[in-house]
Design a protein around this motif. Structure first.
Motif, PDB file in Angstrom:
ATOM      1  N   ASP A 101      30.336  59.090  25.078  1.00 24.30           N
ATOM      2  CA  ASP A 101      30.873  60.571  24.945  1.00 24.30           C
ATOM      3  C   ASP A 101      30.372  61.775  25.962  1.00 24.30           C
ATOM      4  OD1 ASP A 101      27.551  61.451  24.700  1.00 24.30           O
ATOM      5  OD2 ASP A 101      28.295  63.034  23.479  1.00 24.30           O
ATOM      6  N   ALA A 102      30.159  60.861  27.183  1.00 20.75           N
ATOM      7  CA  ALA A 102      30.177  61.608  28.697  1.00 20.75           C
ATOM      8  C   ALA A 102      31.462  61.172  29.187  1.00 20.75           C
ATOM      9  CB  ALA A 102      28.753  61.301  29.023  1.00 20.75           C
ATOM     10  N   GLN A 103      31.966  62.433  30.029  1.00 23.20           N
ATOM     11  CA  GLN A 103      32.985  61.482  31.058  1.00 23.20           C
ATOM     12  C   GLN A 103      33.248  60.469  31.615  1.00 23.20           C
ATOM     13  OE1 GLN A 103      34.598  64.116  34.020  1.00 23.20           O
ATOM     14  NE2 GLN A 103      36.851  63.208  34.099  1.00 23.20           N
TER      15      GLN A 103
ATOM     16  N   PHE B 101      27.382  61.145  34.079  1.00 23.02           N
ATOM     17  CA  PHE B 101      28.665  60.461  33.813  1.00 23.02           C
ATOM     18  C   PHE B 101      28.445  59.398  32.945  1.00 23.02           C
ATOM     19  CE2 PHE B 101      29.402  63.207  37.157  1.00 23.02           C
ATOM     20  CZ  PHE B 101      30.539  63.675  36.997  1.00 23.02           C
TER      21      PHE B 101
ATOM     22  N   LYS C 298      38.913  58.082  27.481  1.00 19.70           N
ATOM     23  CA  LYS C 298      39.937  59.526  27.566  1.00 19.70           C
ATOM     24  C   LYS C 298      39.611  60.315  28.326  1.00 19.70           C
ATOM     25  CE  LYS C 298      40.672  59.244  22.555  1.00 19.70           C
ATOM     26  NZ  LYS C 298      40.123  57.997  21.892  1.00 19.70           N
ATOM     27  N   GLY C 299      40.465  61.075  29.736  1.00 25.60           N
ATOM     28  CA  GLY C 299      40.446  61.574  30.432  1.00 25.60           C
ATOM     29  C   GLY C 299      39.163  60.642  31.626  1.00 25.60           C
ATOM     30  N   ALA C 300      39.466  59.426  31.815  1.00 22.74           N
ATOM     31  CA  ALA C 300      38.325  58.909  32.724  1.00 22.74           C
ATOM     32  C   ALA C 300      38.852  59.656  34.547  1.00 22.74           C
ATOM     33  CB  ALA C 300      38.308  57.164  32.627  1.00 22.74           C
TER      34      ALA C 300
ATOM     35  N   SER D 111      42.149  61.299  34.278  1.00 25.28           N
ATOM     36  CA  SER D 111      42.456  62.510  34.766  1.00 25.28           C
ATOM     37  C   SER D 111      42.200  63.003  35.619  1.00 25.28           C
ATOM     38  CB  SER D 111      41.118  63.371  33.540  1.00 25.28           C
ATOM     39  OG  SER D 111      40.204  62.691  35.024  1.00 25.28           O
TER      40      SER D 111
ATOM     41  N   ARG E 152      34.784  67.602  39.395  1.00 26.50           N
ATOM     42  CA  ARG E 152      33.719  68.866  38.922  1.00 26.50           C
ATOM     43  C   ARG E 152      34.871  70.059  39.725  1.00 26.50           C
ATOM     44  NH1 ARG E 152      28.070  68.138  38.922  1.00 26.50           N
ATOM     45  NH2 ARG E 152      27.383  66.743  37.219  1.00 26.50           N
TER      46      ARG E 152
END
Length: 276
Positions: A21-23, A50, A89-91, A116, A275
């Protein structure tokens, strides 16, 4: 670790570490290497919380030694198959050299929500070859020389590159790492010689102009000013001008393989971009 099978039957090896569930950060290696080239970065970003993913490109490392599909469209399609399989998602996609070209093509075509940000390091876009659109690139004779040396004695060729220009170990006073040289050779010799041969055309002749223009997410373009493999003036300095949200960061005296020779410099800069 695992494998996926693409629509043409190619098995793609990948590593997938960390909280699901981490980026996610997805790493794309250069020619003729493997996911192992990112060992330092994988551990660094894993310890930063991550999810880290890296694959062996088709024909490289532990993936199938393909004799077809060794070009950028298929490379990008393989990445899309992997990101669909893992439902990323949002990788953030990070690519070095040829892998930077792979990132550029994939991100330009990625499904909404999959990406992302992107980072390209010592990357080949917009194109390495000297062309009417991009005069001043490397002449075809350079890449013909690569192909000839590859066919004549791949094992020796894969010593000459890391011992010399890849890490700038040919510079006076260079701090040479035999471990990096040996690891480069080990990774290269794991792959298929036909796929490696084909990939020379893929990394040198592919024009990424339209891909760069199509990317809408922020992209960090990182390049060593002493890059002897992908000269900075014909790559990073041109590529960043074509990006909608591109940031160029250059490093005096650092080589093509700077993520391996200077991870203590490169990793924090990637982290700050992610970040930021």
């Amino acid at each position: 670790m695992g494998t996926i099978t693409t629509t043409d039957g190619t098995q793609i090896f990948y590593k997938d570490w960390g909280p699901k569930d981490a980026q996610p950060i997805v790493f794309h290696h250069g020619w003729p290497l493997t996911a192992d080239d990112w060992d330092n970065q994988m551990m660094f970003f894993l310890m930063e919380g991550f999810r880290v993913v890296a694959h062996d490109r088709r024909g490289h490392g532990r993936s199938s030694q393909t004799d077809t599909g060794n070009e950028m469209d298929t490379y990008a399609a393989d990445v899309a198959a992997l990101t669909d399989h893992l439902d990323l998602k949002g990788a953030v996609h990070v690519g070095h050299s040829t892998g930077g070209g792979e990132v550029t093509r994939y991100v330009a075509r990625a499904k909404p929500g999959r990406v992302s940000k992107a980072v390209i390091i010592g990357a080949v876009p917009p194109i390495m070859l000297d062309t009417p659109a991009y005069p001043g690139g490397l002449p075809m004779e350079v890449f013909d020389g690569f192909r000839a040396a590859h066919v004549a004695n791949r094992a020796q060729f894969f010593r000459d590159i890391p011992e010399g220009p890849f890490y700038s170990f040919n510079r006076p006073g260079a701090k040479v790492s035999q471990g990096l040289i040996d690891n480069w050779w080990r990774q290269g010799m794991m792959g298929g010689t036909k796929a490696h041969y084909d990939c020379i055309k893929a990394f040198s002749e592919t024009d990424f102009t339209e891909d760069l223009k199509a990317i809408t997410v922020p992209v960090l373009v990182m390049h060593g000013e002493d890059d002897q493999i992908v000269p900075i003036d014909h790559s990073a300095r041109l590529a960043v001008k074509l990006l909608k949200q591109g940031t160029l960061k250059t490093y005096p005296d650092l080589p093509h393989g700077m993520a391996s020779t200077h991870p203590e410099v490169i990793n924090p800069d990637i982290l700050a971009f992610i970040r930021g």
